[in-house]
Design an enzyme around this catalytic site. Structure first.
Site, PDB file in Angstrom:
ATOM      1  N   GLU A   5      -2.247   8.481  12.822  1.00 22.50           N
ATOM      2  CA  GLU A   5      -1.097   7.676  12.410  1.00 22.50           C
ATOM      3  C   GLU A   5      -0.232   7.313  13.616  1.00 22.50           C
ATOM      4  O   GLU A   5      -0.093   8.105  14.548  1.00 22.50           O
ATOM      5  CB  GLU A   5      -0.231   8.473  11.421  1.00 22.50           C
ATOM      6  CG  GLU A   5      -0.764   8.461  10.011  1.00 22.50           C
ATOM      7  CD  GLU A   5      -0.453   7.162   9.298  1.00 22.50           C
ATOM      8  OE1 GLU A   5       0.646   7.025   8.748  1.00 22.50           O
ATOM      9  OE2 GLU A   5      -1.320   6.274   9.308  1.00 22.50           O
ATOM     10  N   ARG A   6       0.354   6.148  13.579  1.00 23.90           N
ATOM     11  CA  ARG A   6       1.379   5.808  14.567  1.00 23.90           C
ATOM     12  C   ARG A   6       2.625   6.630  14.238  1.00 23.90           C
ATOM     13  O   ARG A   6       2.955   6.822  13.077  1.00 23.90           O
ATOM     14  CB  ARG A   6       1.711   4.314  14.508  1.00 23.90           C
ATOM     15  CG  ARG A   6       0.529   3.410  14.782  1.00 23.90           C
ATOM     16  CD  ARG A   6       0.866   1.964  14.473  1.00 23.90           C
ATOM     17  NE  ARG A   6      -0.308   1.102  14.647  1.00 23.90           N
ATOM     18  CZ  ARG A   6      -1.208   0.872  13.693  1.00 23.90           C
ATOM     19  NH1 ARG A   6      -1.066   1.443  12.505  1.00 23.90           N
ATOM     20  NH2 ARG A   6      -2.232   0.082  13.911  1.00 23.90           N
TER      21      ARG A   6
ATOM     22  N   LYS B  69       0.826  -1.204   0.000  1.00 28.28           N
ATOM     23  CA  LYS B  69       0.000   0.000   0.000  1.00 28.28           C
ATOM     24  C   LYS B  69       0.867   1.263   0.000  1.00 28.28           C
ATOM     25  O   LYS B  69       0.671   2.170  -0.814  1.00 28.28           O
ATOM     26  CB  LYS B  69      -0.911  -0.009   1.235  1.00 28.28           C
ATOM     27  CG  LYS B  69      -1.856   1.175   1.321  1.00 28.28           C
ATOM     28  CD  LYS B  69      -2.833   0.999   2.463  1.00 28.28           C
ATOM     29  CE  LYS B  69      -2.123   0.932   3.800  1.00 28.28           C
ATOM     30  NZ  LYS B  69      -3.041   0.836   4.936  1.00 28.28           N
TER      31      LYS B  69
END
Length: 481
Positions: free
Chosen positions: A197-198, A171
Site C-alpha cells: 500500500e502507498r 471501491k
C-alpha cells in the site's frame, strides 16, 4: 574440572556456536550466512546489526554450512564478517482482543503512534490451512446488507470475492460499508491487510474508518510500498494469523479485506528473482501457484467460525490470461466489477451486474425463487443494454411497446439497486440503509411485475425497502415541507 563439567561446558559452547553465524555475502536483500555446525531450518528468523535491527528469514540451505535468507528490513550497514543470531523461531504476529482498533506492520509493531498493546499472544505466521475434517461443508450465503450484491452477486460465507475497480469508482467506500455492516449488524470482526500500500492510502483509510466509527472492531496491518519485498511478501500471512485467532478462539466471523492480492504475487516474484530462481512464463516465479495457495487456502470456514475475504485484484494490462490473474481467479467464489460508466450516472454502488458473477448463484444454494429472480433481473438489464444504441440514435419513442416496458423495468431496477451508505451519511445527507435479502428480493419482484410503473424512476433512487418509494414521492410532492 570434572568430566561432567567438561562435557557440560563443551555442550554449552556448541550450543552458542549453533546460535550464531557469520555473514559471508550480501547482495541487496539477499544475505548468505555461515554456521559452524547445525543449520537453522527454513523460515527461521535471524537477527543482525548493532541493535539486532536487521531481520532475515531463511529461505534456502545452499550447502552443509551456509543458509541463504531474504531480509525483511533494509540491509543498510550489514557487511561480511558480522555476527548473526539465530532466534530459534519463525516470524510471529500478535493475536488477541487487544489488537482491535489498532494498526500494525509485518512485525506486529504498532504504527498508529499509540503504546504497544498489552495482553497479546505471539504466534508463528507460517501455519497450515484447517484440515478438511474441520471445515464446514455447508455452502452458506454471506449477507452484506447491500442489495445489488446480495441479490445478483451473493458472497460465500468463508469464501473469497475479488473486487475489480479503478480509481474513483467507489471501491474504498464499498469496502468501508461492508466493514460497517459486518461490525454493527453481524457482531463480527474486520481485518484490513494492505500489501504494497502507498502510505498515503493507508493513512487516509485509517482516518476514514475512524470517522465512520467502524475502527473499534477492526485491525489494520500494512506492508508499505517502500518496504523490502520480503516484508510485503509476509504481511498477508501475518494478517491471516490474526484472523485465524478471532475465528478459532473468539468463535466470530471475520471479514478479511486484502488490497492488493496482485502485489502479494509481485513481492513473491521479486523475492524469487533475488534468490536466483529461474523465472517462469512472463517473469513470474516458478512457485507462484504454491505460494498463492498457501495464503488462499487458509481463508476458510470451520465449525467455529468463518474467514470471508474480499480481495482487490489488479489485472495487468487488462489481460485476463495473465498467470497472476488466472491463478487468482481459480480461488475466487465471486467477482465484483465496478463500472466507471455507472459512477458517471450516479448509480452507487457502481457494481456492473452483467460483468459481475458468483459461483453461489445456483438454485441449490439460493433457492428457486431467488435464482429465478436474479436470472430475470439479469435478462432485463441485458436487453436494456442492447437497446441503448437504438435509444441513443432514434429515441425511446421508436421502440415497440414491449421494449419500452423492458426499458422502464430495467431503469427502475437500476435505481432500486442503488443504496444510501452509512459511511457516506456526512457527505450525502441521506441516512444509511441496511436492507435484508428478503426485502431486496421483494422489491425487485414487484418492479418486474410492473407494480411501480406509475411512479417516476427518481422515487426508487437511493432508498432501502421498496415501500419507501411512495413515501419519498409524497414527501417531495409540491406543498410538502
Amino acid at each position: 574440572m570434572t568430566a561432567d563439567n567438561l562435557l557440560s561446558a563443551s555442550a554449552a559452547h556448541q550450543q552458542t556456536e549453533d546460535k550464531f553465524g557469520v555473514v559471508v555475502g550480501v547482495r541487496g536483500s539477499v544475505v548468505d550466512i555461515k554456521f559452524a555446525h547445525h543449520l537453522p531450518p527454513i523460515y527461521s528468523l535471524l537477527k543482525a546489526g548493532a541493535e539486532k535491527q536487521i531481520i532475515i528469514e531463511v529461505l534456502a540451505q545452499t550447502d552443509a554450512h551456509t543458509v541463504r535468507g531474504i531480509a525483511l528490513t533494509t540491509t543498510q550497514g550489514l557487511a561480511r564478517g558480522m555476527p548473526v543470531e539465530n532466534t530459534g523461531g519463525q516470524l510471529q504476529a500478535p493475536v488477541g482482543k487487544a489488537l482491535l482498533s489498532r494498526m500494525f506492520n509485518v512485525f506486529g509493531q504498532a504504527i498508529d503512534r499509540k503504546p504497544a498493546p498489552v495482553d497479546v499472544q505471539w504466534r508463528d505466521v507460517h501455519r497450515s490451512p484447517p484440515p478438511l475434517e474441520k471445515r464446514s461443508t455447508r455452502s452458506e450465503i454471506f449477507e452484506t446488507g447491500i442489495k445489488v450484491i446480495d441479490v445478483l452477486v451473493p458472497l460465500e460465507r468463508g469464501g473469497k470475492a475479488g473486487l475489480f475497480g479503478g480509481a474513483g469508482v467507489g471501491k474504498t467506500v464499498l469496502l468501508t460499508e461492508m466493514i460497517h455492516n459486518m461490525i454493527e449488524h453481524q457482531s463480527g470482526t474486520s481485518i484490513f491487510c494492505g500489501i504494497g500500500e502507498r502510505c498515503r492510502e493507508g493513512e487516509e483509510l485509517y482516518r476514514e474508518m475512524e470517522q465512520a466509527g467502524v475502527l473499534k472492531n477492526m485491525v489494520m496491518i500494512f506492508g508499505q510500498m517502500n518496504e523490502p519485498p520480503g516484508a510485503r511478501f509476509r504481511v498477508g500471512y501475518a494478517a491471516l494469523t490474526m484472523a485465524e485467532y478471532f475465528r478459532d478462539e473468539e468463535h466470530t466471523d471475520v471479514l478479511l479485506l486484502i488490497d492488493n492480492i496482485f502485489r502479494f504475487i509481485q513481492a513473491g516474484m521479486e523475492v524469487s528473482g533475488l534468490m536466483g530462481q529461474i523465472p517462469s512464463r512472463l517473469g513470474y516465479q516458478p512457485t507462484m501457484g504454491t505460494e498463492l495457495s498457501s495464503l488462499e487456502e487458509r481463508i476458510a470456514n470451520t465449525d467455529t467460525g468463518a474467514i470471508t475475504s474480499i480481495q482487490a485484484v489488479y489485472v495487468p494490462a487488462d489481460d485476463f490470461t495473465d498467470p497472476a490473474a488466472v491463478h487468482t481467479f481459480s480461488h475466487l467464489s465471486a467477482s465484483i466489477v465496478l463500472s466507471r460508466e455507472r459512477t458517471s450516472e450516479g448509480l452507487y454502488p457502481a457494481i456492473d451486474p452483467l460483468k459481475s458473477s458468483s459461483k453461489m448463484a445456483t438454485p441449490g444454494i439460493l433457492g428457486q425463487r431467488h435464482y429465478t429472480l436474479a436470472q430475470e433481473i439479469r435478462r432485463t438489464l441485458a436487453e436494456y443494454e442492447e437497446l441503448k444504441d437504438i435509444i441513443a440514435m432514434l429515441g425511446l419513442e421508436q421502440l415497440s411497446p414491449g421494449d419500452r416496458k423492458i426499458v422502464g423495468r430495467a431503469r427502475r431496477l437500476e435505481r432500486f439497486l442503488t443504496q444510501p451508505f452509512f459511511t457516506t451519511e456526512q457527505f450525502t445527507g441521506l441516512k444509511g440503509q441496511l436492507v435484508s435479502l428478503e426485502d431486496a428480493l421483494d422489491g425487485c419482484e414487484r418492479i418486474l411485475n410492473d407494480q411501480f410503473k406509475d411512479l417516476p424512476e427518481s422515487a426508487l433512487y437511493m432508498i432501502g425497502k421498496i415501500d419507501e418509494a411512495r413515501g419519498k414521492l409524497q414527501a417531495n410532492a409540491p406543498g410538502k415541507s
